[in-house]
Design a protein around this motif. Structure first.
Motif, PDB file in Angstrom:
ATOM      1  N   GLY A   4       0.800  -1.004   0.047  1.00 54.34           N
ATOM      2  CA  GLY A   4       0.018   0.013   0.141  1.00 54.34           C
ATOM      3  C   GLY A   4       0.818   1.047   0.005  1.00 54.34           C
ATOM      4  O   GLY A   4       0.374   2.321   0.587  1.00 54.34           O
ATOM      5  N   SER A 217      -1.134  -5.279   7.292  1.00 54.26           N
ATOM      6  CA  SER A 217      -2.452  -4.807   5.978  1.00 54.26           C
ATOM      7  C   SER A 217      -1.915  -3.918   4.980  1.00 54.26           C
ATOM      8  O   SER A 217      -2.128  -3.893   3.961  1.00 54.26           O
ATOM      9  CB  SER A 217      -3.417  -3.911   6.979  1.00 54.26           C
ATOM     10  OG  SER A 217      -4.135  -4.647   7.784  1.00 54.26           O
ATOM     11  N   TYR A 218      -0.863  -3.267   5.450  1.00 63.36           N
ATOM     12  CA  TYR A 218       0.058  -2.233   4.305  1.00 63.36           C
ATOM     13  C   TYR A 218       0.691  -3.285   3.316  1.00 63.36           C
ATOM     14  O   TYR A 218       0.440  -3.361   2.009  1.00 63.36           O
ATOM     15  CB  TYR A 218       1.179  -1.582   4.994  1.00 63.36           C
ATOM     16  CG  TYR A 218       2.267  -1.217   4.071  1.00 63.36           C
ATOM     17  CD1 TYR A 218       1.898   0.104   3.333  1.00 63.36           C
ATOM     18  CD2 TYR A 218       3.450  -1.824   3.736  1.00 63.36           C
ATOM     19  CE1 TYR A 218       2.955   0.525   2.663  1.00 63.36           C
ATOM     20  CE2 TYR A 218       4.244  -1.250   2.919  1.00 63.36           C
ATOM     21  CZ  TYR A 218       4.054  -0.077   2.226  1.00 63.36           C
ATOM     22  OH  TYR A 218       5.035   0.433   1.376  1.00 63.36           O
ATOM     23  N   LYS A 220      -0.394  -6.212   2.450  1.00 61.19           N
ATOM     24  CA  LYS A 220      -1.229  -6.775   1.547  1.00 61.19           C
ATOM     25  C   LYS A 220      -2.056  -5.737   0.701  1.00 61.19           C
ATOM     26  O   LYS A 220      -2.896  -6.278   0.019  1.00 61.19           O
ATOM     27  CB  LYS A 220      -2.294  -7.492   2.581  1.00 61.19           C
ATOM     28  CG  LYS A 220      -1.756  -8.817   3.118  1.00 61.19           C
ATOM     29  CD  LYS A 220      -2.945  -9.538   4.011  1.00 61.19           C
ATOM     30  CE  LYS A 220      -3.205  -8.904   5.170  1.00 61.19           C
ATOM     31  NZ  LYS A 220      -4.212  -9.417   5.985  1.00 61.19           N
ATOM     32  N   GLU A 222      -3.888  -3.205   1.780  1.00 59.69           N
ATOM     33  CA  GLU A 222      -5.174  -2.998   2.395  1.00 59.69           C
ATOM     34  C   GLU A 222      -5.095  -1.776   3.032  1.00 59.69           C
ATOM     35  O   GLU A 222      -6.192  -1.000   3.137  1.00 59.69           O
ATOM     36  CB  GLU A 222      -5.528  -4.037   3.240  1.00 59.69           C
ATOM     37  CG  GLU A 222      -5.899  -5.501   2.797  1.00 59.69           C
ATOM     38  CD  GLU A 222      -6.215  -6.520   3.854  1.00 59.69           C
ATOM     39  OE1 GLU A 222      -6.501  -7.654   3.382  1.00 59.69           O
ATOM     40  OE2 GLU A 222      -5.948  -6.216   5.103  1.00 59.69           O
ATOM     41  N   PRO A 303      -6.156   0.970  -2.119  1.00 58.12           N
ATOM     42  CA  PRO A 303      -6.685   0.706  -0.568  1.00 58.12           C
ATOM     43  C   PRO A 303      -8.164  -0.181  -0.539  1.00 58.12           C
ATOM     44  O   PRO A 303      -8.922   0.163  -1.554  1.00 58.12           O
ATOM     45  CB  PRO A 303      -6.679   1.877   0.036  1.00 58.12           C
ATOM     46  CG  PRO A 303      -6.926   2.839  -0.966  1.00 58.12           C
ATOM     47  CD  PRO A 303      -6.445   2.573  -2.195  1.00 58.12           C
ATOM     48  N   THR A 304      -8.275  -0.997   0.177  1.00 55.99           N
ATOM     49  CA  THR A 304      -9.472  -1.463   0.378  1.00 55.99           C
ATOM     50  C   THR A 304      -9.830  -1.484   1.809  1.00 55.99           C
ATOM     51  O   THR A 304      -9.185  -0.491   2.600  1.00 55.99           O
ATOM     52  CB  THR A 304      -9.408  -3.217   0.388  1.00 55.99           C
ATOM     53  OG1 THR A 304      -8.461  -3.731   1.343  1.00 55.99           O
ATOM     54  CG2 THR A 304      -8.965  -3.534  -0.811  1.00 55.99           C
ATOM     55  N   THR A 305     -11.375  -1.657   2.206  1.00 60.12           N
ATOM     56  CA  THR A 305     -11.611  -1.077   3.508  1.00 60.12           C
ATOM     57  C   THR A 305     -10.831  -1.750   4.443  1.00 60.12           C
ATOM     58  O   THR A 305     -10.703  -3.116   4.604  1.00 60.12           O
ATOM     59  CB  THR A 305     -13.196  -1.652   3.714  1.00 60.12           C
ATOM     60  OG1 THR A 305     -13.902  -0.793   2.639  1.00 60.12           O
ATOM     61  CG2 THR A 305     -13.688  -1.120   5.074  1.00 60.12           C
ATOM     62  N   PRO A 306     -10.120  -1.057   5.347  1.00 60.50           N
ATOM     63  CA  PRO A 306      -9.395  -1.952   6.542  1.00 60.50           C
ATOM     64  C   PRO A 306     -10.079  -2.437   7.427  1.00 60.50           C
ATOM     65  O   PRO A 306     -11.172  -2.130   7.655  1.00 60.50           O
ATOM     66  CB  PRO A 306      -8.326  -0.498   6.959  1.00 60.50           C
ATOM     67  CG  PRO A 306      -9.447   0.659   6.691  1.00 60.50           C
ATOM     68  CD  PRO A 306     -10.223   0.231   5.396  1.00 60.50           C
ATOM     69  N   ARG A 307      -9.507  -3.399   8.103  1.00 59.50           N
ATOM     70  CA  ARG A 307     -10.173  -3.825   9.271  1.00 59.50           C
ATOM     71  C   ARG A 307      -9.801  -3.182  10.635  1.00 59.50           C
ATOM     72  O   ARG A 307      -8.703  -2.811  11.005  1.00 59.50           O
ATOM     73  CB  ARG A 307      -9.453  -5.330   9.596  1.00 59.50           C
ATOM     74  CG  ARG A 307     -10.311  -6.048  10.931  1.00 59.50           C
ATOM     75  CD  ARG A 307      -9.733  -7.539  11.060  1.00 59.50           C
ATOM     76  NE  ARG A 307      -8.047  -7.203  11.320  1.00 59.50           N
ATOM     77  CZ  ARG A 307      -7.665  -7.034  12.383  1.00 59.50           C
ATOM     78  NH1 ARG A 307      -8.607  -6.580  13.542  1.00 59.50           N
ATOM     79  NH2 ARG A 307      -6.450  -6.888  12.732  1.00 59.50           N
TER      80      ARG A 307
END
Length: 312
Positions: A4, A217-218, A220, A222, A303-307
């Motif tokens: 990301g 998450s970065y 991946k 996300e 980016p996708t919606t983060p958890r």
């Protein structure tokens, strides 16, 4: 899988201008940002905000509360607790007036953007709840620069708790950027009794998240971040508690991290000393392509919606 990492799409053209002498670097402005930590049963979590997608720079990227130094905070005497201004001047590599202003900026931005105030009525206390209408009126006035943070502290009779901060690292925006900042990154622990909230007009979301999980998450794709943000998250991931991070801060190297751009074998090579993961090879014949996939919006992957963990 693409990560990301965020890059402005005009960087290749500006890098070429710097290389051929047609671009004069902008003088960086002093700034401060704070990695606010709180302990959980799984280790410390860090408070992050997501910049609004409409922002011209790094829209949608996750970052920490932070912003530019107010020159007025160089001048006015501030009630001060913790290491002396002389100590901070040596630690930050500046003179005493600048040191006061940089530390003020760190505390001010945490208050402006997260509603957390690292100050108290005495040298060994911090204020409690800052969500009342009178507090909010003062916070909004400071954010609007109606008066300086030093003036705010004086009006409230507050002592700035510099001992609650630890200087962690220093990054300077690359010379080819149109907006440049010389930014000191600090760590701090969330004071007992205070709560974070999204008080920033530049953010549309805030989150408490463990540094290791944010970094994963970065990786991946996300969460979108700029190099200093992901670099500091990776560094924080090894800390067992907020106190552990604060204890480690005085021993950390504050040599500025400044990106380097050079021409080599028909490519522009962009790198950050000591941070090999951010190195990019940009074909000189492809002015807007910063990734193998040719993302034109400046991101290596959208980016996708983060958890989220618990939203502040």
């Amino acid at each position: 899988m693409a990560n990301g990492q965020w890059f402005p799409q005009d960087w290749p053209e500006r890098i070429r201008g710097l290389a051929d002498g047609t671009l004069t670097p902008v003088v960086p402005k002093r700034a401060a940002t704070v990695m606010l930590l709180k302990d959980t049963d799984r280790g410390p979590a860090v408070h992050m905000l997501r910049r609004r997608a409409s922002m011209a720079f790094a829209g949608g990227a996750y970052a920490y509360p932070g912003g530019g130094v107010d020159p007025r905070d160089d001048e006015q005497h501030v009630r001060w607790a913790g290491p002396t201004r002389a100590w901070w001047a040596e630690r930050l590599g500046v003179d005493e007036r600048a040191a006061q202003a940089i530390v003020c900026a760190a505390v001010r931005e945490t208050y402006e953007e997260a509603g957390v105030l690292l100050a108290g009525p005495s040298a060994d206390s911090v204020v409690g709840d800052t969500t009342g209408e009178d507090w909010e009126a003062d916070r909004a006035a400071v954010a609007a620069r109606e008066f300086s943070f030093a003036e705010f502290l004086d009006r409230r009779g507050l002592v700035l708790r510099s001992d609650l901060l630890g200087a962690w690292t220093r990054w300077i925006t690359p010379e080819f950027e149109s907006r440049r900042y010389d930014t000191w990154f600090f760590v701090a622990a969330l004071p007992h009794g205070q709560r974070t909230r999204n008080a920033s007009t530049e953010a549309d979301r805030t989150v408490w998240i463990h540094p290791g999980e944010a970094a994963a998450s970065y990786d991946k794709g996300e969460l979108t971040m700029m190099p200093p943000t992901i670099a500091t998250l990776r560094q924080l991931a090894s800390c067992a508690s907020a106190a552990d991070a604060l204890a480690a801060a005085p021993g950390r190297d504050l040599t500025p991290v400044l990106a380097e751009a050079r021409l080599k074998d028909g490519e522009i090579v962009l790198s950050w000393p000591g941070h090999d993961e951010f190195t990019k090879h940009i074909p000189t014949a492809c002015p807007t392509d910063l990734s193998a996939g040719g993302a034109s919006d400046g991101r290596l992957d959208g980016p996708t919606t983060p958890r989220e963990e618990n939203t502040a």
